[in-house]
Structures are given as structure tokens and as C-alpha cells.
Write an enzyme that holds these catalytic residues in place. Structure first.
Site, PDB file in Angstrom:
ATOM      1  N   SER A 277       4.998 -15.677  -4.016  1.00  0.00           N
ATOM      2  CA  SER A 277       4.517 -15.251  -2.702  1.00  0.00           C
ATOM      3  C   SER A 277       3.089 -15.708  -2.479  1.00  0.00           C
ATOM      4  O   SER A 277       2.367 -16.024  -3.421  1.00  0.00           O
ATOM      5  CB  SER A 277       4.564 -13.718  -2.588  1.00  0.00           C
TER       6      SER A 277
ATOM      7  N   SER B 160      10.244 -16.199  -1.989  1.00  0.00           N
ATOM      8  CA  SER B 160       8.814 -16.220  -1.702  1.00  0.00           C
ATOM      9  C   SER B 160       8.511 -15.449  -0.428  1.00  0.00           C
ATOM     10  O   SER B 160       9.156 -15.637   0.594  1.00  0.00           O
ATOM     11  CB  SER B 160       8.325 -17.667  -1.564  1.00  0.00           C
TER      12      SER B 160
ATOM     13  N   ASP C 280       5.889 -15.331   2.265  1.00  0.00           N
ATOM     14  CA  ASP C 280       4.782 -16.145   2.774  1.00  0.00           C
ATOM     15  C   ASP C 280       4.330 -15.565   4.114  1.00  0.00           C
ATOM     16  O   ASP C 280       4.995 -15.761   5.136  1.00  0.00           O
ATOM     17  CB  ASP C 280       5.221 -17.601   2.941  1.00  0.00           C
TER      18      ASP C 280
END
Length: 397
Positions: free
Chosen positions: A273, A311, A313
Site C-alpha cells: 500500500s 495494494s 493506493d
């Protein structure tokens, strides 16, 4: 944000890194920022400190928590200005590149287009404790006695490899200290604050920052960025294939097996992340701030991320300009904001600063051991050689 799969990879990578032949070199090296290696993305010049604090009024406070052999985490606070953000709100917007994470308060930010608290970054299972502590900190202010609603903003990445994240070690005291000790000027980077236990591209990640100042003919505005890097992919630095040359990158094992070789570390899928915070003194509406935030994904992509499934983001952008400030009880907003046709230079500056802030977060990070694991700092001596081979050299004296 960084999920179970990313945590398993980090565990395997951490074990393999301990045995790397160049581990001692990485540990003993002096850490330097990207520009000391000749890495200066883009065309615009950085501000005085090459940091988010180059945007007038923006302050950063950090508390690093290292306790025994298990706790490796912390808090990073970003304050848009020196006043009470609830009373004098700044326009803001959040862009979600991949939403595998927790970002407390983000829906109201996008609904109303404004911040009413500082921004906190911390570890995944501590977001609610951090949010609660900041709510107490805000509500205790003398001019907040009648307030009955508050939208605190807290982002996170998962540092559960190096940190005993289930202990939820972030305390209210740590949050208050990060907020109360926030300052302008240079910002500490690497394995500090919310970046104490993070990992990026299989190496130690952390906090990174950068800025860009536009020429007077383009408005003279400053754009500053701060990141909490904890993601994966195939690291490239100004186009140089650093991840491949260092033999550490996402899908490495699968690629090696396809070629008939039995080598490589864990089958990393690039999970992880990143939180990206963008500040500017350009007078922007929340609508154009959302456009700025979306461009951060371009800077992230330049470093080698593909925004994997696992992830989280998230990008938050805000403007500190007086002309777009919003009093909490204003019956009407009368602002003077930048027109769409003037946005392109701000977009360019944002992409450049995001890219460089990510490099700084990795290059400045130190080797960290905790929770039974060790994650090495990226070996800068080898990075220097790779960059030189690709025509990138540090500035001469």
C-alpha cells in the site's frame, strides 16, 4: 492496507534478505536522498527543503514507536496550517487508485470537498485508535466546546511484518505528540513515524517527501508531497531497471520458473500500500484537487508499481491558499480559484514530486529488525552502479 498475501511475502523476503551477501554494506551505508544519487525527476525545481513543508503553513510531526523486539510503528501528522482546521477549512479531495485499505474520513472529504482536521498516517490496525485520539485532541480546543460532529482523517499501511500489529501499539499520547510537535522545515524520512515498519519493493520503505516550485510565469505555486511507502512491483529509478538488476521484483519466482530456472524469492505479487498526501498553495477547488490527486498515480507508476490487487493506493490533495479557505459556518463561499486552463503545470509538478518522494522514502530508509524479522535497506552502493550504467550520475562537487 497490505494484506495477508503481502505479509507472507514480506516474511519470506525478510528472511532471505538477512542472508544476502551485501547486507552488511546496506546496513553500514550513509543514507542519502534521491538527488544525491543524481535522481531528479522532471523539469521543475524543488523548494527550499524539497519537502511538503515548502508549501507555506504546512507542518509535519512524527512519533516513532520502537518497543522491545516487537513494536516497530509510529504516527505521522500533516497539518495544513497553524490554525484550527475545523474553523478554517481547506478544500481537499481523495483519489483511490486501488481501494484495498482503510482511509478514515475519506467519504466526507469527497462529499463536502474539505478537510476539517489534520491528516494522520499510521498502521492498519491502529487507524481507529489514532482517529479517536485526534478527535479528543481536536474537541479539547477552547473553541470546540459546542462541536458535536467531527470528520477526522486517518490513512494507513500494513506494517505487520516488522511490527506486532495485533498489539495495536499506537497510543493517544503518541498521536498527541505527533500533532503537538509538528513543525515546518526539513522533514525526517525513511524508517520513522508511520514508515517505521513499512516495506517497499522488498526493501525497507518508509516516509518520503519532495516538492516543486513553478516558475513565476506559471503562477509560482509550490506543490509538496509526503508518502508512506509500503508497496511492491518492479522498482525502476528514472527508468533504470533497479529491481531487475538487484534481482528482487514482483513475480520473480514465476518468471524464473517459466524460463526453466529454480531461483528467486517468494512469489511476490507486488501487494502492499501507499498513502500519498499532496499540498499546494495554488488556489484550487476540491474538483481540481481531485484531478491533482489522480495524477499521483502517474508518479507512482513511474517507480514501478502496477497498483496490485492487494495494494491500497490512496491520495489526498489539499490547498492552503487563503482565497479558497472555508469558514465552517460560512453561508456562502466566495473564492478566487485557478482556472482549468492553468492546471497543467500543477499536474506536472505533482507527478514529479510524487516520484521523487517515493525514491526518498526508500533511499533514506534504514535496515530494521523487529517482530522476528529483518528487512534490509536498499544497498545504495549497488544502486549507484546501476544508475551509472544507465547514464544517471550524482552531481559533481
Amino acid at each position: 492496507m497490505s494484506k495477508e498475501r503481502g505479509g507472507i511475502f514480506r516474511h519470506l523476503v525478510a528472511l532471505s534478505l538477512v542472508a544476502c551477501s551485501f547486507s552488511a554494506t546496506a546496513k553500514d551505508e550513509t543514507r542519502v536522498r534521491a538527488r544525491d544519487l543524481g535522481v531528479a525527476p522532471g523539469i521543475f525545481a524543488p523548494g527550499t527543503h524539497n519537502a511538503i513543508t515548502d508549501v507555506p503553513g504546512v507542518r509535519v510531526g512524527q512519533v516513532t514507536l520502537k518497543e522491545g523486539d516487537t513494536v516497530r510503528t509510529g504516527v505521522t501528522a500533516i497539518l495544513p496550517h497553524a490554525g484550527n482546521v475545523y474553523r478554517s477549512r481547506v478544500p481537499a479531495a481523495v483519489h483511490v487508485g486501488n481501494g484495498f485499505g482503510k482511509f478514515v474520513g475519506s467519504t466526507q472529504v469527497n462529499e463536502l470537498g474539505e478537510l476539517e482536521t489534520p491528516i494522520l498516517l499510521t498502521c492498519t490496525l491502529c487507524v481507529w485508535k489514532a482517529a479517536d485520539a485526534m478527535a479528543d485532541w481536536m474537541l479539547a480546543k477552547p473553541d470546540m466546546q459546542q462541536v458535536r460532529s467531527l470528520n477526522v482523517v486517518v490513512g494507513e499501511t500494513n506494517d505487520g511484518g516488522l511490527n506486532d500489529i495485533r498489539a495495536r501499539p499506537v497510543t493517544a499520547d503518541a498521536v498527541r505528540r505527533a500533532l503537538d510537535t509538528s513543525t515546518g522545515g526539513a522533514v525526517q524520512e525513511g524508517s520513522v513515524g508511520a514508515g517505521t515498519g513499512t516495506v517497499a519493493f522488498g526493501w525497507k520503505g518508509g516516509i518520503g517527501t519532495s516538492s516543486r516550485t513553478l516558475p513565476a510565469s506559471l503562477g509560482g505555486w509550490t506543490v509538496g508531497v509526503l508518502v508512506q511507502s509500503n508497496f511492491g512491483g518492479v522498482l525502476q529509478v528514472s527508468g533504470a531497471p533497479v529491481g531487475r538488476e538487484l534481482d528482487r521484483y514482483a513475480f520473480q519466482k514465476a518468471v524464473a520458473m517459466q524460463a526453466g530456472a529454480q531461483r528467486g524469492s517468494a512469489d511476490d505479487r507486488g501487494d502492499g500500500s501507499i498513502i500519498i498526501v499532496i499540498a499546494t498553495d495554488a488556489p484550487l477547488s476540491d474538483r481540481n484537487l481531485r484531478r491533482v490527486a489522480s495524477r499521483a498515480m502517474m508518479g507512482l507508476g513511474r517507480t514501478g508499481s502496477s497498483a496490485s490487487n492487494g495494494s491500497g493506493d490512496y491520495i489526498l490533495a489539499f490547498s492552503t491558499a487563503d482565497s479558497v479557505r472555508r469558514a465552517f459556518d460560512a453561508p456562502r463561499l466566495e473564492t478566487s480559484e485557478l482556472a482549468n486552463e492553468q492546471m497543467s503545470a500543477v499536474f506536472q509538478a505533482s507527478v514529479e514530486a510524487v516520484e521523487e518522494a517515493i525514491y526518498n522514502s526508500i533511499f533514506m530508509a534504514t535496515t530494521v529488525s523487529g517482530n522476528g524479522e529483518t528487512v534490509e535497506a536498499i544497498p545504495l552502493d549497488r544502486v549507484r552502479r546501476i544508475l551509472k550504467q544507465h547514464g544517471i550520475a550524482p552531481p559533481t562537487e
